[in-house]
Design an enzyme around this catalytic site. Structure first.
Site, PDB file in Angstrom:
ATOM      1  N   ASP A  63      -2.420   2.426 -13.161  1.00  0.00           N
ATOM      2  CA  ASP A  63      -3.874   2.605 -13.194  1.00  0.00           C
ATOM      3  C   ASP A  63      -4.551   1.710 -14.229  1.00  0.00           C
ATOM      4  O   ASP A  63      -3.886   1.063 -15.044  1.00  0.00           O
ATOM      5  CB  ASP A  63      -4.230   4.084 -13.436  1.00  0.00           C
ATOM      6  CG  ASP A  63      -3.385   4.717 -14.541  1.00  0.00           C
ATOM      7  OD1 ASP A  63      -2.802   3.979 -15.366  1.00  0.00           O
ATOM      8  OD2 ASP A  63      -3.304   5.950 -14.582  1.00  0.00           O
ATOM      9  N   ASP A 132      -3.795  18.320 -17.237  1.00  0.00           N
ATOM     10  CA  ASP A 132      -4.270  18.955 -16.003  1.00  0.00           C
ATOM     11  C   ASP A 132      -3.361  18.673 -14.804  1.00  0.00           C
ATOM     12  O   ASP A 132      -3.708  18.978 -13.672  1.00  0.00           O
ATOM     13  CB  ASP A 132      -5.708  18.503 -15.696  1.00  0.00           C
ATOM     14  CG  ASP A 132      -5.820  16.988 -15.484  1.00  0.00           C
ATOM     15  OD1 ASP A 132      -4.783  16.287 -15.508  1.00  0.00           O
ATOM     16  OD2 ASP A 132      -6.958  16.512 -15.285  1.00  0.00           O
ATOM     17  N   HIS A 134      -2.353  15.651 -13.784  1.00  0.00           N
ATOM     18  CA  HIS A 134      -2.532  14.372 -13.083  1.00  0.00           C
ATOM     19  C   HIS A 134      -1.322  13.452 -13.263  1.00  0.00           C
ATOM     20  O   HIS A 134      -0.648  13.492 -14.286  1.00  0.00           O
ATOM     21  CB  HIS A 134      -3.847  13.674 -13.457  1.00  0.00           C
ATOM     22  CG  HIS A 134      -3.928  13.104 -14.831  1.00  0.00           C
ATOM     23  ND1 HIS A 134      -5.079  13.146 -15.584  1.00  0.00           N
ATOM     24  CD2 HIS A 134      -3.014  12.461 -15.606  1.00  0.00           C
ATOM     25  CE1 HIS A 134      -4.861  12.544 -16.741  1.00  0.00           C
ATOM     26  NE2 HIS A 134      -3.624  12.128 -16.784  1.00  0.00           N
ATOM     27  N   GLU A 139      -6.490  13.066 -10.357  1.00  0.00           N
ATOM     28  CA  GLU A 139      -6.920  14.315 -10.975  1.00  0.00           C
ATOM     29  C   GLU A 139      -6.768  15.480  -9.986  1.00  0.00           C
ATOM     30  O   GLU A 139      -6.573  15.258  -8.788  1.00  0.00           O
ATOM     31  CB  GLU A 139      -8.386  14.177 -11.405  1.00  0.00           C
ATOM     32  CG  GLU A 139      -8.653  13.067 -12.434  1.00  0.00           C
ATOM     33  CD  GLU A 139      -8.185  13.426 -13.850  1.00  0.00           C
ATOM     34  OE1 GLU A 139      -7.231  14.204 -14.004  1.00  0.00           O
ATOM     35  OE2 GLU A 139      -8.789  12.904 -14.808  1.00  0.00           O
TER      36      GLU A 139
HETATM   37  P1  PGA Z   1      -0.369  10.709 -22.546  1.00  0.00           P
HETATM   38  O1  PGA Z   1      -1.059  10.658 -21.114  1.00  0.00           O
HETATM   39  O2  PGA Z   1       0.965  10.043 -22.363  1.00  0.00           O
HETATM   40  O3  PGA Z   1      -1.273   9.908 -23.429  1.00  0.00           O
HETATM   41  O4  PGA Z   1      -0.245  12.123 -22.901  1.00  0.00           O
HETATM   42  C1  PGA Z   1      -0.346  11.039 -19.997  1.00  0.00           C
HETATM   43  C2  PGA Z   1      -1.204  10.875 -18.764  1.00  0.00           C
HETATM   44  O5  PGA Z   1      -2.433  11.041 -18.857  1.00  0.00           O
HETATM   45  O6  PGA Z   1      -0.648  10.592 -17.688  1.00  0.00           O
END
Ligand code: PGA
Length: 256
Positions: A63, A132, A134, A139
Site C-alpha cells: 500500500d 482493527d 486491517h 479496513e
Molecule cells: P504497525 O501497523 O506495524 O505500525 O502496527 C500494522 C498495520 O497497520 O498493518
C-alpha cells in the site's frame, strides 16, 4: 493457519527472517509482497544483516498513502528505501510500490494487478495487522474479494499512524492498497503481530468467524498462512496451548 508464539518479538523476528531467507536462497527470482509500519522493521534489519542476494528478487508493496510523493518522509516509498532497499542489492526496476501521486488511480491499480500477474504472482507475502484487523489498508467491511484500489482510512487507523506523522491532522485520508483478493492469491502469507494492542485483532483473525468486520479473518480461507506472535499479541487466543504444542512438536522437515 500456523500460529507460532515466541517469547518476544525479537525471537519471533529471528524465526521469520529465517523463513524469508530460505525463500530467497531457494529461489533467486522470488516475488515478495512487502509491508510497512512499525512491525516489519526488525525483520528487515535481520534480512539486511544476512547479506542475501536480492539482484533478481522482485517486490510488490501492499500500500501507499494517496497524495504523498515518494520522497516524503512518511511515504511508504521512502520507508522501503530507507529501511530495506538501499541496504541490499535489489534492482530498482524490480521494486513496485503503489504510486500515491497517480493521476488516474483506477488505471494505476489495474496496472499494478497486471504487473503482479506478469511477475508470476507473489510467492511470499509479508503482512502486519491493524488494531482493527486491517491487512494492507483493507479496513473493516472491505470486500473480501477486493483488488488493488483506493480506500479511505478509518479514524482509528489515522489515530494509530499519527505517531509517525507528528499529528493526526497530517495523516492522509486515502490510500492505495492491494485488495484482500489480491493478498489471498499469494502462495504463502506470513503475518507478524506483536504487542497487547494487537491481541484482540489476532484472536478474531485466527479464531473468530470469517467476516469483513475483521478483514484479516479472510486468511482462514487461505491454504498457507504462518502467523508470528509474541506472548502479548497471543494473549487472547483460546487455543494458545495447542499452537505451542504443535510448534514444539514440528517434524524436522517442517522447521524453518
Ligand atoms: P504497525 O501497523 O506495524 O505500525 O502496527 C500494522 C498495520 O497497520 O498493518
Amino acid at each position: 493457519m500456523e500460529i507460532i508464539i515466541q517469547a518476544n518479538a525479537a525471537v519471533a523476528n529471528g524465526v521469520a527472517a529465517r523463513l524469508f531467507a530460505k525463500a530467497i536462497r531457494r529461489n533467486a527470482g522470488a516475488v515478495l509482497g512487502l509491508a510497512t509500519g512499525g512491525t516489519p522493521l526488525a525483520l528487515y534489519r535481520e534480512l539486511i544483516a544476512m547479506k542475501l542476494d536480492w539482484r533478481k528478487i522482485v517486490t510488490f508493496n501492499l500500500d501507499e498513502y494517496v497524495g504523498l510523493a515518494p520522497d516524503h518522509s512518511q511515504s511508504y516509498h521512502y520507508f522501503m528505501w530507507e529501511n530495506l532497499f538501499r541496504h541490499v542489492n535489489i534492482a530498482k526496476k524490480n521494486v513496485h510500490i503503489p504510486d500515491g501521486l497517480a493521476k488516474d488511480i483506477p488505471k494505476f491499480c489495474a496496472k499494478y494487478e497486471k504487473q503482479i500477474h506478469a511477475a508470476g504472482g507473489i510467492d511470499l507475502q509479508l503482512l502486519g495487522i491493524g488494531t482493527d484487523g486491517h491487512i494492507g489498508f483493507n479496513e473493516p467491511t472491505s470486500s473480501l474479494a477486493s483488488r488493488t484500489r483506493i480506500k479511505t482510512l478509518t479514524p482509528q487507523t489515522r489515530k494509530d499512524n499519527a505517531r509517525f506523522f507528528g499529528s493526526e491532522a497530517e495523516v492522509p485520508h486515502h490510500c492505495i492498497t492491494m485488495g484482500i483478493g489480491t493478498i489471498m492469491e499469494a502462495r504463502h502469507c506470513v503475518m507478524l503481530a506483536f504487542g497487547k494492542n494487537k491481541a484482540r485483532a489476532i484472536a478474531e483473525t485466527v479464531e473468530g468467524p470469517v467476516t469483513s468486520m475483521n478483514p484479516a479473518s479472510a486468511l482462514q480461507l487461505h491454504p498457507r498462512v504462518t502467523v508470528f506472535l509474541d506472548e502479548d499479541s497471543a494473549s487472547e487466543l483460546k487455543l494458545s496451548d495447542y499452537y505451542r504444542w504443535v510448534y514444539d512438536n514440528k517434524p524436522d522437515w517442517q522447521k524453518f
